[in-house]
Scaffold this motif. Structure first.
Motif, mmCIF file in Angstrom:
data_model
loop_
_atom_site.group_PDB
_atom_site.id
_atom_site.type_symbol
_atom_site.label_atom_id
_atom_site.label_comp_id
_atom_site.label_asym_id
_atom_site.label_seq_id
_atom_site.Cartn_x
_atom_site.Cartn_y
_atom_site.Cartn_z
ATOM 1 N N GLY A 82 0.846 -1.180 0.000
ATOM 2 C CA GLY A 82 0.000 0.000 0.000
ATOM 3 C C GLY A 82 0.881 1.228 0.000
ATOM 4 O O GLY A 82 2.087 1.145 -0.257
ATOM 5 N N THR B 226 -5.558 6.056 2.953
ATOM 6 C CA THR B 226 -5.497 5.090 4.058
ATOM 7 C C THR B 226 -6.835 4.878 4.765
ATOM 8 O O THR B 226 -6.937 4.003 5.627
ATOM 9 C CB THR B 226 -4.467 5.546 5.121
ATOM 10 O OG1 THR B 226 -4.873 6.804 5.675
ATOM 11 C CG2 THR B 226 -3.083 5.689 4.503
ATOM 12 N N SER C 48 -8.153 1.326 4.792
ATOM 13 C CA SER C 48 -7.267 0.258 5.239
ATOM 14 C C SER C 48 -7.575 -0.085 6.693
ATOM 15 O O SER C 48 -8.214 0.692 7.406
ATOM 16 C CB SER C 48 -5.786 0.663 5.112
ATOM 17 O OG SER C 48 -5.447 1.633 6.088
ATOM 18 N N GLY D 110 -5.561 -2.629 3.120
ATOM 19 C CA GLY D 110 -6.152 -1.786 2.088
ATOM 20 C C GLY D 110 -6.852 -2.589 1.014
ATOM 21 O O GLY D 110 -7.830 -2.147 0.415
#
Length: 260
Positions: free
Chosen positions: A197, A217, A220, A257
């Motif tokens: 990620g 993010t 995630s 993610g």
């Protein structure tokens, strides 16, 4: 309680006697991969592009871990330059046992603002470069009867991302390359990929406003950028003796993610 940002240490001696080539080695992610491979005992070919001062500093750091190193400079999109660099490295350290295709190019640009030259730049580094280096390394691995390759893709190969159509396309293509090559040269050569990620590196820094970080993010599990030091142990695992059943696989190092 263990900090979840502290990666597991590589087992000392696991890769002793192996020579590993890491492309794009002086960047934050490449250097972290080099350090973890060196802790496991691998000698390291530090590849760079006209960054000799940084490469020599990294070599010194790795040699302090007790391994041999050599630095080589080459544009990964230039067949002859890569061939010459590989010949130099192997004369000095020995045959390449491990290849980590880490060198890459990432540019933020919408499709409607992308011209053919910009598109080709991304494809040239992220796909042609991997092909050229791998094409020149694999014959020796096959001849010796063993080799290990790890290609660095991205979670964006699965998720896509606004402003990164070219990059997402190239990294998705790299996964097809990984799977096809695994079938073609395996089990003699073990070929796998990792799909990180967003990692906190200088490549990401130009884009990393608080809003950008939140956007990248928010879906995630960990809700933060990864660290370069959290990637190296996975590469070391894939090229080590504990991963004999991994062929054509992709490890999702993205903090949740991408799931599944």
């Amino acid at each position: 309680m263990t900090d979840d940002r502290t990666p597991a240490a590589a087992a000392p001696g696991t890769l002793t006697g192996s020579v590993a080539l890491v492309t794009g080695a002086v960047g934050a992610l490449g250097a972290a991969i080099c350090r973890d491979l060196a802790r496991a005992g691998a000698d390291i070919v530090v590849h760079h592009l006209d960054q000799r001062e940084q490469a020599l500093a990294l070599c010194g750091e790795l040699e302090d871990l007790g391994v041999r190193t050599v630095e080589v400079s080459a544009d990964v999109t230039d067949w002859d330059a890569v061939a010459a660099a590989l010949e130099d490295a192997q004369e000095r350290l020995g045959p390449i046992d491990i290849l980590v295709n880490n060198a890459g190019w990432m540019e933020s640009r919408r499709l409607v603002d992308t011209d053919l030259a910009q598109w080709r730049r991304t494809m040239s580094v992220d796909l042609d470069g991997v092909f050229i280096v791998t094409r020149l390394v694999v014959p020796g691995m096959l001849e010796r009867g063993e080799g290990r390759i790890v290609n660095l893709s991205s979670q964006l190969a699965y998720k896509g991302a606004t402003d990164f159509v070219a990059y997402c396309t190239a990294k998705a293509g790299l996964l097809g390359f990984t799977r096809a090559l695994a079938r073609e040269v395996g089990p003699t050569v073990r070929v796998n990929a990792i799909a990180p990620g967003p990692i906190d590196t200088p490549m990401v820094t130009p884009h990393a406003t608080p809003e950008w970080v939140h956007t990248r993010t928010r879906d995630s599990v960990i809700g933060r950028l990864g660290l370069p030091e959290e990637i190296g142990p996975a590469v070391t695992f894939l090229v080590g003796p504990g991963a004999p059943l991994f062929h054509g696989q992709t490890l999702h190092l993205n903090g949740g993610g991408v799931l599944g």
